[in-house]
Design a protein around this motif. Sequence first.
Motif, PDB file in Angstrom:
ATOM      1  N   ARG A 109       0.825  -1.211   0.000  1.00 13.83           N
ATOM      2  CA  ARG A 109       0.000   0.000   0.000  1.00 13.83           C
ATOM      3  C   ARG A 109       0.862   1.266   0.000  1.00 13.83           C
ATOM      4  NH1 ARG A 109      -5.109   1.350   3.997  1.00 13.83           N
ATOM      5  NH2 ARG A 109      -5.504   3.405   3.136  1.00 13.83           N
ATOM      6  N   LEU A 110       2.111   1.151   0.427  1.00 12.37           N
ATOM      7  CA  LEU A 110       3.020   2.290   0.465  1.00 12.37           C
ATOM      8  C   LEU A 110       3.497   2.622  -0.948  1.00 12.37           C
ATOM      9  CD1 LEU A 110       5.257   1.112   3.446  1.00 12.37           C
ATOM     10  CD2 LEU A 110       3.164   2.493   3.542  1.00 12.37           C
ATOM     11  N   SER A 111       3.911   3.857  -1.153  1.00 13.92           N
ATOM     12  CA  SER A 111       4.486   4.210  -2.454  1.00 13.92           C
ATOM     13  C   SER A 111       5.810   3.459  -2.624  1.00 13.92           C
ATOM     14  CB  SER A 111       4.728   5.716  -2.556  1.00 13.92           C
ATOM     15  OG  SER A 111       5.868   6.091  -1.801  1.00 13.92           O
ATOM     16  N   LYS A 112       6.219   3.263  -3.843  1.00  9.92           N
ATOM     17  CA  LYS A 112       7.486   2.553  -4.113  1.00  9.92           C
ATOM     18  C   LYS A 112       8.669   3.290  -3.487  1.00  9.92           C
ATOM     19  CE  LYS A 112       5.754  -0.751  -6.666  1.00  9.92           C
ATOM     20  NZ  LYS A 112       5.252  -1.896  -5.943  1.00  9.92           N
ATOM     21  N   MET A 113       8.638   4.618  -3.478  1.00  7.96           N
ATOM     22  CA  MET A 113       9.746   5.364  -2.878  1.00  7.96           C
ATOM     23  C   MET A 113       9.746   5.211  -1.360  1.00  7.96           C
ATOM     24  SD  MET A 113      12.517   6.916  -3.323  1.00  7.96           S
ATOM     25  CE  MET A 113      12.585   7.367  -5.036  1.00  7.96           C
ATOM     26  N   LYS A 124      11.639  13.615   2.725  1.00 13.52           N
ATOM     27  CA  LYS A 124      11.240  14.996   2.438  1.00 13.52           C
ATOM     28  C   LYS A 124      11.556  15.369   0.990  1.00 13.52           C
ATOM     29  CE  LYS A 124      11.550  16.857   7.124  1.00 13.52           C
ATOM     30  NZ  LYS A 124      12.287  17.776   8.027  1.00 13.52           N
ATOM     31  N   SER A 125      12.625  14.798   0.445  1.00 10.05           N
ATOM     32  CA  SER A 125      13.018  15.100  -0.937  1.00 10.05           C
ATOM     33  C   SER A 125      12.214  14.333  -1.969  1.00 10.05           C
ATOM     34  CB  SER A 125      14.494  14.770  -1.154  1.00 10.05           C
ATOM     35  OG  SER A 125      15.311  15.612  -0.398  1.00 10.05           O
ATOM     36  N   PHE A 126      11.896  13.066  -1.687  1.00 13.69           N
ATOM     37  CA  PHE A 126      11.359  12.174  -2.715  1.00 13.69           C
ATOM     38  C   PHE A 126       9.902  11.754  -2.536  1.00 13.69           C
ATOM     39  CE2 PHE A 126      15.982  10.943  -2.768  1.00 13.69           C
ATOM     40  CZ  PHE A 126      16.254  11.515  -3.994  1.00 13.69           C
ATOM     41  N   CYS A 127       9.305  12.014  -1.383  1.00 12.87           N
ATOM     42  CA  CYS A 127       7.961  11.487  -1.105  1.00 12.87           C
ATOM     43  C   CYS A 127       6.952  12.613  -0.885  1.00 12.87           C
ATOM     44  CB  CYS A 127       8.000  10.603   0.144  1.00 12.87           C
ATOM     45  SG  CYS A 127       9.075   9.166   0.006  1.00 12.87           S
ATOM     46  N   ASP A 128       5.706  12.215  -0.666  1.00 13.48           N
ATOM     47  CA  ASP A 128       4.650  13.170  -0.369  1.00 13.48           C
ATOM     48  C   ASP A 128       4.966  13.929   0.919  1.00 13.48           C
ATOM     49  OD1 ASP A 128       3.218  12.358  -2.601  1.00 13.48           O
ATOM     50  OD2 ASP A 128       1.990  10.929  -1.477  1.00 13.48           O
ATOM     51  N   GLU A 129       4.270  15.019   1.105  1.00 10.07           N
ATOM     52  CA  GLU A 129       4.559  15.960   2.179  1.00 10.07           C
ATOM     53  C   GLU A 129       4.657  15.335   3.574  1.00 10.07           C
ATOM     54  OE1 GLU A 129       2.299  19.790   3.910  1.00 10.07           O
ATOM     55  OE2 GLU A 129       2.559  19.737   1.736  1.00 10.07           O
ATOM     56  N   GLY A 130       3.748  14.465   3.948  1.00  6.25           N
ATOM     57  CA  GLY A 130       3.750  13.909   5.300  1.00  6.25           C
ATOM     58  C   GLY A 130       4.474  12.579   5.460  1.00  6.25           C
ATOM     59  N   ILE A 145       7.622   7.585   7.983  1.00  8.20           N
ATOM     60  CA  ILE A 145       8.879   6.838   7.890  1.00  8.20           C
ATOM     61  C   ILE A 145       9.655   6.941   9.198  1.00  8.20           C
ATOM     62  CG2 ILE A 145      11.165   6.900   6.766  1.00  8.20           C
ATOM     63  CD1 ILE A 145       9.574   7.313   4.095  1.00  8.20           C
ATOM     64  N   ASN A 146       9.693   8.124   9.772  1.00 10.35           N
ATOM     65  CA  ASN A 146      10.344   8.319  11.065  1.00 10.35           C
ATOM     66  C   ASN A 146       9.733   7.394  12.124  1.00 10.35           C
ATOM     67  OD1 ASN A 146      12.101   9.789  12.947  1.00 10.35           O
ATOM     68  ND2 ASN A 146      10.211  10.733  13.692  1.00 10.35           N
ATOM     69  N   GLY A 147       8.421   7.338  12.178  1.00  8.71           N
ATOM     70  CA  GLY A 147       7.730   6.498  13.166  1.00  8.71           C
ATOM     71  C   GLY A 147       8.011   5.020  12.985  1.00  8.71           C
TER      72      GLY A 147
END
Length: 143
Positions: free
Chosen positions: A88-92, A123-129, A134-136
């Motif tokens: 369900r996650l984006s490939k990036m 922050k560079s390659f994915c959607d805003e949030g 990813i941090n969590g």
Amino acid sequence: MFTEVFENMKKTVRQVAREKAIIGIYQNLAVGADKQDIMNYVKHDDVLKEGLSAMTFCESLIDIVLKNKESYIKLIEKYLKRGWTFDRLSKMEQAILLVATAEILDTETDERVVINEAVINAKSFCDEGSYKFINGILHKVVS
């Protein structure tokens, strides 16, 4: 270790190596690129050509992810919201999580550095949030 900061990019060669590994794993996830295809892409990077240790680091991350991808996916899925799957996650997002998980579990790199770099790449390659997500996830992988 080669840690010169390049003026035009403001990134260390290790940061560039990590970024290239993420893009290589993204290629694997998105179009099925194999190790040889990924390394052909990586070997054309001028920054990595100058730092053999950075090229070795990049290739090592790619090898570790490709070798352990399924076990990393299962681990990451344990920390997703109920009902969510890795697919369900984006490939990036997938690529960043896989490379960071590999680096946390299978290298000597300080986990705080790995998480920070993953957040920067998100922050560079994915959607805003995405960086918060990813941090969590990576903090749960560490604990």
